[in-house]
Write a protein that holds these residues in place. Structure first.
Motif, PDB file in Angstrom:
ATOM      1  N   LEU A  33      11.285  -3.655  -9.128  1.00 44.36           N
ATOM      2  CA  LEU A  33       9.885  -4.048  -9.000  1.00 44.36           C
ATOM      3  C   LEU A  33       9.047  -2.951  -9.640  1.00 44.36           C
ATOM      4  O   LEU A  33       9.121  -1.793  -9.223  1.00 44.36           O
ATOM      5  N   ILE A  34       8.273  -3.329 -10.659  1.00 48.04           N
ATOM      6  CA  ILE A  34       7.496  -2.336 -11.411  1.00 48.04           C
ATOM      7  C   ILE A  34       6.012  -2.633 -11.306  1.00 48.04           C
ATOM      8  O   ILE A  34       5.550  -3.731 -11.631  1.00 48.04           O
ATOM      9  N   ASP A  35       5.265  -1.633 -10.859  1.00 48.63           N
ATOM     10  CA  ASP A  35       3.807  -1.666 -10.819  1.00 48.63           C
ATOM     11  C   ASP A  35       3.333  -1.009 -12.111  1.00 48.63           C
ATOM     12  O   ASP A  35       3.562   0.188 -12.325  1.00 48.63           O
ATOM     13  N   VAL A  36       2.704  -1.777 -13.004  1.00 50.58           N
ATOM     14  CA  VAL A  36       2.299  -1.233 -14.303  1.00 50.58           C
ATOM     15  C   VAL A  36       0.849  -0.742 -14.315  1.00 50.58           C
ATOM     16  O   VAL A  36       0.300  -0.460 -15.371  1.00 50.58           O
ATOM     17  N   ARG A  37       0.260  -0.609 -13.121  1.00 47.41           N
ATOM     18  CA  ARG A  37      -1.099  -0.059 -13.045  1.00 47.41           C
ATOM     19  C   ARG A  37      -1.048   1.451 -13.242  1.00 47.41           C
ATOM     20  O   ARG A  37       0.014   2.063 -13.273  1.00 47.41           O
ATOM     21  N   GLU A  38      -2.198   2.046 -13.351  1.00 48.37           N
ATOM     22  CA  GLU A  38      -2.298   3.497 -13.488  1.00 48.37           C
ATOM     23  C   GLU A  38      -1.925   4.170 -12.163  1.00 48.37           C
ATOM     24  O   GLU A  38      -1.983   3.553 -11.095  1.00 48.37           O
ATOM     25  N   GLY A  39      -1.549   5.429 -12.247  1.00 47.45           N
ATOM     26  CA  GLY A  39      -1.088   6.165 -11.072  1.00 47.45           C
ATOM     27  C   GLY A  39      -2.065   6.178  -9.912  1.00 47.45           C
ATOM     28  O   GLY A  39      -1.668   6.038  -8.751  1.00 47.45           O
ATOM     29  N   ASN A  40      -3.353   6.322 -10.195  1.00 45.99           N
ATOM     30  CA  ASN A  40      -4.339   6.352  -9.112  1.00 45.99           C
ATOM     31  C   ASN A  40      -4.436   4.999  -8.415  1.00 45.99           C
ATOM     32  O   ASN A  40      -4.650   4.922  -7.201  1.00 45.99           O
ATOM     33  N   GLU A  41      -4.248   3.906  -9.157  1.00 43.06           N
ATOM     34  CA  GLU A  41      -4.263   2.575  -8.554  1.00 43.06           C
ATOM     35  C   GLU A  41      -3.057   2.417  -7.628  1.00 43.06           C
ATOM     36  O   GLU A  41      -3.177   1.889  -6.517  1.00 43.06           O
ATOM     37  N   TYR A  42      -1.915   2.880  -8.083  1.00 37.23           N
ATOM     38  CA  TYR A  42      -0.684   2.823  -7.295  1.00 37.23           C
ATOM     39  C   TYR A  42      -0.845   3.628  -6.004  1.00 37.23           C
ATOM     40  O   TYR A  42      -0.443   3.184  -4.929  1.00 37.23           O
ATOM     41  N   GLN A  43      -1.430   4.803  -6.112  1.00 36.70           N
ATOM     42  CA  GLN A  43      -1.634   5.671  -4.948  1.00 36.70           C
ATOM     43  C   GLN A  43      -2.536   5.032  -3.900  1.00 36.70           C
ATOM     44  O   GLN A  43      -2.390   5.278  -2.713  1.00 36.70           O
ATOM     45  N   ASP A  44      -3.472   4.197  -4.342  1.00 37.77           N
ATOM     46  CA  ASP A  44      -4.392   3.536  -3.417  1.00 37.77           C
ATOM     47  C   ASP A  44      -3.737   2.405  -2.644  1.00 37.77           C
ATOM     48  O   ASP A  44      -4.314   1.873  -1.703  1.00 37.77           O
ATOM     49  N   GLY A  45      -2.534   2.018  -3.021  1.00 38.49           N
ATOM     50  CA  GLY A  45      -1.790   0.964  -2.349  1.00 38.49           C
ATOM     51  C   GLY A  45      -0.979   0.181  -3.352  1.00 38.49           C
ATOM     52  O   GLY A  45      -1.420  -0.038  -4.485  1.00 38.49           O
ATOM     53  N   HIS A  46       0.214  -0.210  -2.940  1.00 37.18           N
ATOM     54  CA  HIS A  46       1.113  -0.940  -3.832  1.00 37.18           C
ATOM     55  C   HIS A  46       2.048  -1.818  -3.002  1.00 37.18           C
ATOM     56  O   HIS A  46       2.047  -1.747  -1.774  1.00 37.18           O
ATOM     57  N   TYR A  78       3.957  -6.346 -11.806  1.00 38.67           N
ATOM     58  CA  TYR A  78       2.614  -6.730 -11.395  1.00 38.67           C
ATOM     59  C   TYR A  78       1.630  -5.638 -11.781  1.00 38.67           C
ATOM     60  O   TYR A  78       2.006  -4.496 -12.050  1.00 38.67           O
ATOM     61  N   CYS A  79       0.360  -6.029 -11.849  1.00 38.42           N
ATOM     62  CA  CYS A  79      -0.735  -5.095 -12.096  1.00 38.42           C
ATOM     63  C   CYS A  79      -1.883  -5.497 -11.180  1.00 38.42           C
ATOM     64  O   CYS A  79      -1.656  -6.107 -10.142  1.00 38.42           O
ATOM     65  N   LYS A  80      -3.101  -5.206 -11.549  1.00 41.88           N
ATOM     66  CA  LYS A  80      -4.250  -5.520 -10.700  1.00 41.88           C
ATOM     67  C   LYS A  80      -4.477  -7.026 -10.586  1.00 41.88           C
ATOM     68  O   LYS A  80      -4.550  -7.564  -9.492  1.00 41.88           O
ATOM     69  N   THR A  81      -4.591  -7.710 -11.722  1.00 42.07           N
ATOM     70  CA  THR A  81      -4.884  -9.147 -11.687  1.00 42.07           C
ATOM     71  C   THR A  81      -3.909  -9.986 -12.503  1.00 42.07           C
ATOM     72  O   THR A  81      -4.037 -11.202 -12.518  1.00 42.07           O
ATOM     73  N   SER A  82      -3.002  -9.416 -13.207  1.00 43.62           N
ATOM     74  CA  SER A  82      -1.876 -10.013 -13.918  1.00 43.62           C
ATOM     75  C   SER A  82      -1.916  -9.890 -15.435  1.00 43.62           C
ATOM     76  O   SER A  82      -0.942 -10.248 -16.099  1.00 43.62           O
ATOM     77  N   GLY A 105      -1.829 -13.396 -10.560  1.00 44.58           N
ATOM     78  CA  GLY A 105      -2.904 -12.900  -9.714  1.00 44.58           C
ATOM     79  C   GLY A 105      -2.788 -11.432  -9.380  1.00 44.58           C
ATOM     80  O   GLY A 105      -3.740 -10.811  -8.938  1.00 44.58           O
ATOM     81  N   GLY A 106      -1.606 -10.866  -9.574  1.00 45.71           N
ATOM     82  CA  GLY A 106      -1.398  -9.436  -9.408  1.00 45.71           C
ATOM     83  C   GLY A 106      -1.604  -8.911  -8.004  1.00 45.71           C
ATOM     84  O   GLY A 106      -1.591  -9.649  -7.010  1.00 45.71           O
ATOM     85  N   PHE A 107      -1.797  -7.607  -7.935  1.00 45.94           N
ATOM     86  CA  PHE A 107      -1.927  -6.918  -6.654  1.00 45.94           C
ATOM     87  C   PHE A 107      -3.173  -7.364  -5.893  1.00 45.94           C
ATOM     88  O   PHE A 107      -3.144  -7.449  -4.665  1.00 45.94           O
ATOM     89  N   ASP A 108      -4.249  -7.644  -6.605  1.00 47.69           N
ATOM     90  CA  ASP A 108      -5.464  -8.090  -5.907  1.00 47.69           C
ATOM     91  C   ASP A 108      -5.198  -9.358  -5.111  1.00 47.69           C
ATOM     92  O   ASP A 108      -5.581  -9.462  -3.944  1.00 47.69           O
ATOM     93  N   ALA A 109      -4.522 -10.332  -5.716  1.00 43.49           N
ATOM     94  CA  ALA A 109      -4.209 -11.578  -5.015  1.00 43.49           C
ATOM     95  C   ALA A 109      -3.251 -11.314  -3.856  1.00 43.49           C
ATOM     96  O   ALA A 109      -3.395 -11.881  -2.772  1.00 43.49           O
TER      97      ALA A 109
END
Length: 126
Positions: A33-46, A78-82, A105-109
């Motif tokens: 499972l790969i979160d392709v958002r930036e590191g600060n986004e990942y740190q805020d929750g994943h 996944y990312c923020k919105t896909s 829909g990504g992490f936001d959804a």
């Protein structure tokens, strides 16, 4: 001239997206499972169990990290919105990865639907 939205739409037309309703099952079925958002986004929750590889580093990490070079494993992105996840999934398919999906829909959804969110623990220097 193409826009970012044009590129995302083209990528989404050629990849497999998992609907939010099936996302938890897809997370459990994924080998990676790969979160392709930036590191600060990942740190805020994943999503629990996700590794963070920002979109801009993906191709390089896939090419250099031996644990990510098995192209037959099941990858879920996944990312923020896909959008970034769609572009990443398309790139991975172009690199020869056989089983790549992204979460529509990504992490936001994911978060808005009340699904569990993981937070990295901070080191205790006390």
């Amino acid at each position: 001239m193409k826009t970012a939205q044009d590129l995302v739409a083209a990528a989404k037309a050629g990849i497999t997206e998992v609907a939010l309703e099936g996302a938890e099952e897809a997370v459990l079925a994924a080998d990676v499972l790969i979160d392709v958002r930036e590191g600060n986004e990942y740190q805020d929750g994943h999503i629990g169990g996700a590794i963070n590889i920002p979109r801009g580093l993906l191709e390089f990490m896939l090419s250099t990290d031996e644990s990510l070079q098995d192209r037959s494993r099941r990858y879920l992105l996944y990312c923020k919105t896909s959008g970034r996840a769609a572009l990443s999934a398309k790139t991975m398919e172009e690199m020869g990865y056989l089983h790549v999906k992204s979460i529509d829909g990504g992490f936001d959804a994911w978060k808005e639907s009340g699904k569990p969110v993981a937070h990295p623990s901070s080191p205790d220097f006390g």
